[in-house]
Design a protein around this motif. Structure first.
Motif, PDB file in Angstrom:
ATOM      1  N   UNK A  22      -4.613  12.082  -5.619  1.00 13.11           N
ATOM      2  CA  UNK A  22      -3.906  11.124  -4.775  1.00 13.11           C
ATOM      3  C   UNK A  22      -4.871  10.683  -3.676  1.00 13.11           C
ATOM      4  N   UNK A  23      -5.387   9.456  -3.739  1.00 15.18           N
ATOM      5  CA  UNK A  23      -6.458   9.024  -2.828  1.00 15.18           C
ATOM      6  C   UNK A  23      -6.094   9.196  -1.357  1.00 15.18           C
ATOM      7  N   UNK A  24      -7.081   9.649  -0.585  1.00 17.98           N
ATOM      8  CA  UNK A  24      -6.920   9.745   0.856  1.00 17.98           C
ATOM      9  C   UNK A  24      -6.113  10.910   1.354  1.00 17.98           C
ATOM     10  N   UNK A  25      -5.684  11.804   0.451  1.00 19.73           N
ATOM     11  CA  UNK A  25      -4.820  12.910   0.872  1.00 19.73           C
ATOM     12  C   UNK A  25      -5.417  14.287   0.602  1.00 19.73           C
ATOM     13  N   UNK A  26      -6.419  14.358  -0.251  1.00 15.49           N
ATOM     14  CA  UNK A  26      -6.965  15.652  -0.640  1.00 15.49           C
ATOM     15  C   UNK A  26      -6.060  16.424  -1.572  1.00 15.49           C
ATOM     16  N   UNK A  27      -5.058  15.756  -2.153  1.00 17.21           N
ATOM     17  CA  UNK A  27      -4.074  16.432  -2.997  1.00 17.21           C
ATOM     18  C   UNK A  27      -4.163  15.944  -4.436  1.00 17.21           C
ATOM     19  N   UNK A  28      -3.798  16.835  -5.353  1.00 18.62           N
ATOM     20  CA  UNK A  28      -3.629  16.484  -6.756  1.00 18.62           C
ATOM     21  C   UNK A  28      -2.138  16.536  -7.096  1.00 18.62           C
ATOM     22  N   UNK A  29      -1.689  15.557  -7.877  1.00 17.20           N
ATOM     23  CA  UNK A  29      -0.277  15.439  -8.234  1.00 17.20           C
ATOM     24  C   UNK A  29      -0.042  16.029  -9.625  1.00 17.20           C
ATOM     25  N   UNK A  30       0.952  16.897  -9.716  1.00 18.57           N
ATOM     26  CA  UNK A  30       1.391  17.435 -11.007  1.00 18.57           C
ATOM     27  C   UNK A  30       2.889  17.152 -11.102  1.00 18.57           C
ATOM     28  N   UNK A  31       3.293  16.305 -12.026  1.00 22.61           N
ATOM     29  CA  UNK A  31       4.703  15.909 -12.151  1.00 22.61           C
ATOM     30  C   UNK A  31       5.273  16.456 -13.461  1.00 22.61           C
ATOM     31  N   UNK A  32       6.465  17.016 -13.374  1.00 29.25           N
ATOM     32  CA  UNK A  32       7.141  17.602 -14.531  1.00 29.25           C
ATOM     33  C   UNK A  32       8.630  17.267 -14.466  1.00 29.25           C
ATOM     34  N   UNK A 375      -1.926   5.456   8.141  1.00 28.29           N
ATOM     35  CA  UNK A 375      -1.795   5.986   6.785  1.00 28.29           C
ATOM     36  C   UNK A 375      -2.386   7.390   6.692  1.00 28.29           C
ATOM     37  N   UNK A 376      -3.532   7.594   7.338  1.00 26.28           N
ATOM     38  CA  UNK A 376      -4.154   8.922   7.327  1.00 26.28           C
ATOM     39  C   UNK A 376      -3.260   9.942   8.024  1.00 26.28           C
ATOM     40  N   UNK A 398       6.234   6.534  -6.662  1.00 23.79           N
ATOM     41  CA  UNK A 398       5.131   7.141  -5.940  1.00 23.79           C
ATOM     42  C   UNK A 398       3.776   6.644  -6.443  1.00 23.79           C
ATOM     43  N   UNK A 399       3.708   6.090  -7.640  1.00 25.03           N
ATOM     44  CA  UNK A 399       2.429   5.626  -8.173  1.00 25.03           C
ATOM     45  C   UNK A 399       1.831   4.466  -7.377  1.00 25.03           C
ATOM     46  N   UNK A 403      -2.890   3.078  -5.491  1.00 27.49           N
ATOM     47  CA  UNK A 403      -3.708   1.932  -5.079  1.00 27.49           C
ATOM     48  C   UNK A 403      -3.286   1.431  -3.703  1.00 27.49           C
ATOM     49  N   UNK A 404      -2.807   2.344  -2.885  1.00 26.44           N
ATOM     50  CA  UNK A 404      -2.310   2.004  -1.549  1.00 26.44           C
ATOM     51  C   UNK A 404      -3.391   1.338  -0.701  1.00 26.44           C
TER      52      UNK A 404
END
Length: 440
Positions: A22-32, A375-376, A398-399, A403-404
């Motif tokens: 997820x750009x700019x957040x340092x996070x990875x998204x895992x959706x289930x 945003x940051x 959320x997608x 490209x926010x």
């Protein structure tokens, strides 16, 4: 005219994400998605040893029938009053004993429940949420006691001149659509509200297919998903609730004006324009307009009204976009002795200037920098990240956050002026004044 308004399960169109940055957040998204329909989003961000749990239900005051007005917010209160397994006060006691914090909030489009705990003990939040999703007691005595609390909260809001004026303007702007009513409800719906009515709402809406669980922070995706399945997987989900009939959003039909009286010396202005749903291109444009007009001491309206002309003690604005529509708000308070008409004239003059005159490149760069900083900040902590992400997941998609930055950067002066020309017009606005005098 009455049209359908549907409380529905989450859209399943996009394929679930797995380890997507997820750009700019340092996070990875895992959706289930669990078999019962619960959407689970894990925002993996190592570093801070905390995890935020935010359980979102896609049901807010927008989904209430007229006779149910206020039930979504009232139920939020009751969610802390105990289940068969965890009695009254257990949610707060457990959270405190684990050194964490919790809260909840109701909006027009959703209701959400929040915990923040250390990363080695956040399972408690998942366990509590799973239990109260279907196991709430709704004890009649607690219901009566908490109704008094909600009615007092409503009464306090009605004693606030800004809130009263804003609500009157909102009602005039959105009409009979639920967006035009206060989230907290009305005395005439809350006073006679029964525990049976609330139980019906709870059983229809608080179920897995209506919910999105967002977990953000220092977590391991595989073990966390197993933890969620352990507590939520056995909960059965019924069908999505049937459509609720409501009035459509009010169409712009020329300027409408409200004048109220309040027993103090202040002259207060609330101006609202009918705009767009969340996530549209115009939503991005309106964010920039908001910042350009009132974002800091060098913004156009603040500099002109407060610093240069001395007409206002304060001025602010906001772009408030929701699932079905939105509003752009401007509020100001006149300096004592200033003619309200002069204050309003100068605001109109600045909006006209925005539409008709080129926006200097230097000013556009400043506003864009301010928005990027904001945003940051939205993703500064894992709690901020979970709330920012979850709001878009439930109310839009959320997608769009992927490209926010590109969508933000694509906003240029030409687009800003075109959006202002289209939406910040007299035909689309309601102007409300609260003036000194005997209350009305």
């Amino acid at each position: 005219m009455i049209g359908p308004m549907t409380i529905q399960a989450e859209s399943r169109k996009p394929a679930p994400a797995r380890g997507l940055a997820l750009p700019g957040t340092g996070a990875k998204v895992h959706e289930h998605y669990l078999r019962n329909g619960l959407r689970v989003v894990l925002l993996e961000r190592p570093g801070d040893p905390v995890v935020t749990s935010l359980l979102w239900y896609g049901a807010g005051s927008r989904h209430e029938a007229p006779h149910e007005a206020g039930v979504a917010h009232f139920l939020e209160h009751m969610m802390f009053k105990g289940t068969k397994r965890f009695g009254k006060g257990s949610v707060d006691a457990t959270t405190t004993s684990l050194g964490g914090s919790n809260n909840a909030f109701t909006s027009f489009d959703h209701t959400a429940y929040w915990f923040e705990l250390a990363s080695d003990r956040f399972e408690a939040a998942i366990e509590l949420e799973a239990d109260r999703m279907r196991g709430l007691l709704l004890d009649p005595a607690e219901f009566i006691s908490e109704k008094a609390v909600v009615l007092e909260e409503l009464s306090m809001g009605r004693d606030d001149p800004w809130r009263r004026l804003s609500q009157d303007v909102s009602h005039e702007l959105f009409g009979r659509h639920p967006y035009g009513a206060p989230i907290i409800g009305h005395p005439e719906t809350l006073q006679p509200m029964s525990v049976e009515l609330m139980r019906g709402w709870y059983e229809r809406t608080y179920q897995p297919c209506m919910a999105t669980l967002v977990l953000a922070g220092d977590l391991h995706p595989t073990s966390t998903l197993s933890m969620v399945r352990k507590h939520f997987g056995s909960i059965e989900s019924g069908p999505a609730p049937a459509p609720v009939l409501c009035a459509p959003l009010r169409e712009p039909e020329g300027e409408r004006r409200i004048e109220k009286r309040w027993d103090d010396a202040a002259s207060r202005l609330v101006m609202a324009y009918s705009t767009v749903p969340v996530g549209t291109d115009e939503d991005f444009d309106l964010d920039l307009i908001d910042t350009l007009l009132t974002g800091g001491r060098v913004s156009r309206l603040y500099k002109r009204l407060v610093l240069t002309d001395g007409l206002a003690t304060m001025v602010g604005s906001s772009s408030d976009t929701r699932m079905e529509g939105g509003a752009f708000w401007i509020n100001a308070e006149a300096v004592p002795g200033v003619d309200p008409a002069e204050l309003e004239r100068v605001i109109e003059e600045e909006i006209t200037r925005l539409v008709e005159e080129p926006i200097p490149a230097k000013e556009m760069r400043r506003v864009q920098r301010t928005l990027r900083s904001g945003d940051a900040f939205e993703a500064e902590t894992v709690s901020d990240l979970a709330e920012w992400f979850g709001g878009f997941a439930v109310d839009a998609d959320w997608r769009m956050l992927l490209d926010w930055e590109e969508r933000r950067a694509a906003v240029n002066a030409k687009r800003v002026r075109a959006t202002a020309r289209q939406f910040l017009t007299r035909e689309r606005r309601v102007v409300g004044w609260s003036l000194p005098g005997k209350e009305s």
